[in-house]
Design an enzyme around this catalytic site. Structure first.
Site, short mmCIF file in Angstrom:
data_model
loop_
_atom_site.label_atom_id
_atom_site.label_comp_id
_atom_site.label_asym_id
_atom_site.label_seq_id
_atom_site.Cartn_x
_atom_site.Cartn_y
_atom_site.Cartn_z
N SER A 1 -13.49 4.00 -8.59
CA SER A 1 -13.09 5.05 -9.53
C SER A 1 -12.23 4.48 -10.66
CB SER A 1 -12.34 6.18 -8.81
OG SER A 1 -11.18 5.69 -8.17
N ASP B 1 -4.21 0.84 -9.17
CA ASP B 1 -5.63 0.56 -9.28
C ASP B 1 -6.06 0.35 -10.72
OD1 ASP B 1 -5.58 0.89 -6.59
OD2 ASP B 1 -6.66 2.79 -6.55
N GLU C 1 -7.29 10.51 -13.47
CA GLU C 1 -7.38 10.66 -12.02
C GLU C 1 -6.45 11.75 -11.52
OE1 GLU C 1 -9.19 8.87 -8.50
OE2 GLU C 1 -8.92 7.58 -10.22
N GLY D 1 -12.82 1.66 -0.93
CA GLY D 1 -11.40 1.46 -1.18
C GLY D 1 -11.10 0.29 -2.10
N LEU D 2 -12.13 -0.20 -2.81
CA LEU D 2 -11.93 -1.31 -3.75
C LEU D 2 -11.86 -0.81 -5.18
CD1 LEU D 2 -14.38 -3.93 -2.16
CD2 LEU D 2 -11.91 -3.65 -1.77
N SER D 3 -11.58 0.47 -5.33
CA SER D 3 -11.27 1.09 -6.62
C SER D 3 -12.46 1.18 -7.57
CB SER D 3 -10.11 0.37 -7.31
OG SER D 3 -8.93 0.57 -6.60
N GLU E 1 0.84 -1.21 0.00
CA GLU E 1 0.00 0.00 0.00
C GLU E 1 0.86 1.25 0.00
OE1 GLU E 1 -3.25 -0.34 -1.14
OE2 GLU E 1 -3.27 -1.81 0.48
N HIS E 2 0.51 2.20 -0.85
CA HIS E 2 1.22 3.48 -0.98
C HIS E 2 2.66 3.28 -1.46
CE1 HIS E 2 -1.94 6.06 0.73
NE2 HIS E 2 -2.22 5.02 1.49
#
Length: 397
Positions: free
Chosen positions: A134, A178, A166, A130-132, A36-37
């Site tokens: 977008s 993502d 994005e 948070g499961l994308s 993550e990140h």
């Protein structure tokens, strides 16, 4: 899936008229198993696409107008525009900024639409989870534009265009993970991706008697207005200070020894913590990939736990809701690992749980979460799915 398609077709015909010429497309959401990140820090990530995702029914028009509608945001109604009229920032926080951003990104790349279209979206990714969702709508929009207007684009191009939308249209400085996971997903496989050079390998997910469970805090995260962009700036500043002595282009190039030897150059305790997470999380992803290849699922789970602790303490993107879900999961016998997934500040955890422990896992988390926060968490067990696709329409006889 069939029910969503039928509802989508019905709504499309209600909004825009007859069924002739309609095509239906799908793109998946994703869950990140670990890493993550790290994607905007030149590190590795390990996501997989899900059977949850976004669907769209679409039909090309003869003019240059576009009509948007989302069954997930019905109060917004039908939104109308022209293929050349919109610019970044004009939609505010409207959901339509995501597909519009992709059309804009196509236009910026010299890929101009010949005609407008009518479109109706519907998704089964929980909003703000948070499961994308977008990235799913971005990849979906890019994929259907490619198919409708015959643009010579690869799936990787669609991921990059989605990320560009994005970043520059919606102001969210996300990395590539993502959109890459949604565009490049492969059924039953995770993607071991090096975000520095976009080299990747598919890894078969054979968890045997273990199950991948997603638990939703039902606390929506909002990343553009949150500390997400701040974290990226903090990592960039830490990197620039390390570059005084080290010939590196990203934090993902550092191993543990190099970071510990030169971390003094950063000179700020907060920035050191941010950089430490980026470096160590990248190394955890590499170790997790090796553990999976060696069928060492216990070590894989330990690395998941360590990832959450780092996200909580060093990167500070967790929240009380996520911390409670992970801590209760860790106390449950049969849970191999549990961590927050996604950008943070809300959203979901992902856990690796033995099938026999599932009832106790759900019972414990549900009870403790309700007691602590006064509203329920939710559980999902989606399949590991493939990438975007056009779906066949079953015409009623």
């Amino acid at each position: 899936m069939e029910k969503i398609r039928e509802e989508l077709l019905s709504k499309f015909k209600e909004l825009y008229g007859e069924e002739e010429g309609i095509r239906i497309f799908f793109a998946p959401g994703r869950v990140n198993l670990i890493g993550e990140h790290t994607d905007y820090n030149g590190g590795h990530v390990f996501p997989c696409a899900l059977s949850l995702g976004t669907y769209a029914a679409v039909r090309v028009r003869k003019d240059q107008n576009i009509r948007f509608y989302s069954m997930n945001f019905p109060d917004c109604g039908v939104l109308e525009t022209n293929i050349y009229e919109f610019r970044p920032g004009e939609e505010g926080e409207n959901w339509s900024s995501y597909p519009m951003g992709v059309i804009w990104a196509f236009r910026e790349r010299g890929l101009f639409l010949e005609n407008g279209f009518d479109i109706c979206y519907s998704g089964n990714i929980p909003s703000g989870s948070g499961l994308s969702s977008s990235a799913s709508i971005e990849v979906l929009t890019g994929y259907l534009l490619r198919e409708l207007f015959h643009f010579p684009l690869e799936l990787l191009d669609l991921a990059l265009l989605g990320q560009d939308a994005e970043n520059r249209y919606n102001g969210m400085n996300c990395g590539i993970m993502d959109q890459f996971a949604s565009a490049m997903g492969k059924k039953y496989h995770a993607i071991y991706l090096n975000t520095e050079d976009l080299s990747f390998e598919y890894a078969l997910l054979d968890f045997r008697d273990l199950r991948l469970i997603i638990t939703n805090t039902n606390k929506k995260h909002k990343l553009v207005g949150s500390a997400y962009n701040d974290r990226r700036r903090e990592c960039e500043e830490a990197l620039s200070r390390l570059q005084w002595r080290l010939p590196i282009h990203s934090l993902g190039e550092l191993d543990e020894e190099s970071f510990e030897e030169y971390r003094f150059l950063i000179g700020d305790p907060l920035l050191e913590k941010r950089a430490k997470h980026a470096v160590y999380e990248n190394l955890r992803v590499i170790d997790a990939y090796i553990a999976l290849q060696q069928d060492d699922l216990r070590h894989f789970g330990i690395l998941m736990n360590e990832s959450h602790i780092s996200l909580r303490d060093d990167y500070e993107v967790s929240c009380p809701e996520l911390d409670l879900l992970t801590s209760e999961a860790w106390k449950t016998q049969g849970v191999f690992g549990s961590r927050m997934t996604g950008g943070g500040f809300g959203g979901c955890t992902v856990s690796l749980v033995h099938k026999d422990a599932l009832p106790e896992f759900k019972k414990r988390l549900k009870s403790q979460y309700q007691k602590s926060f006064g509203y329920p968490c939710s559980f999902y067990q989606p399949e590991v799915g493939g990438g975007p696709a056009e779906l066949r329409i079953r015409r009623k006889k």
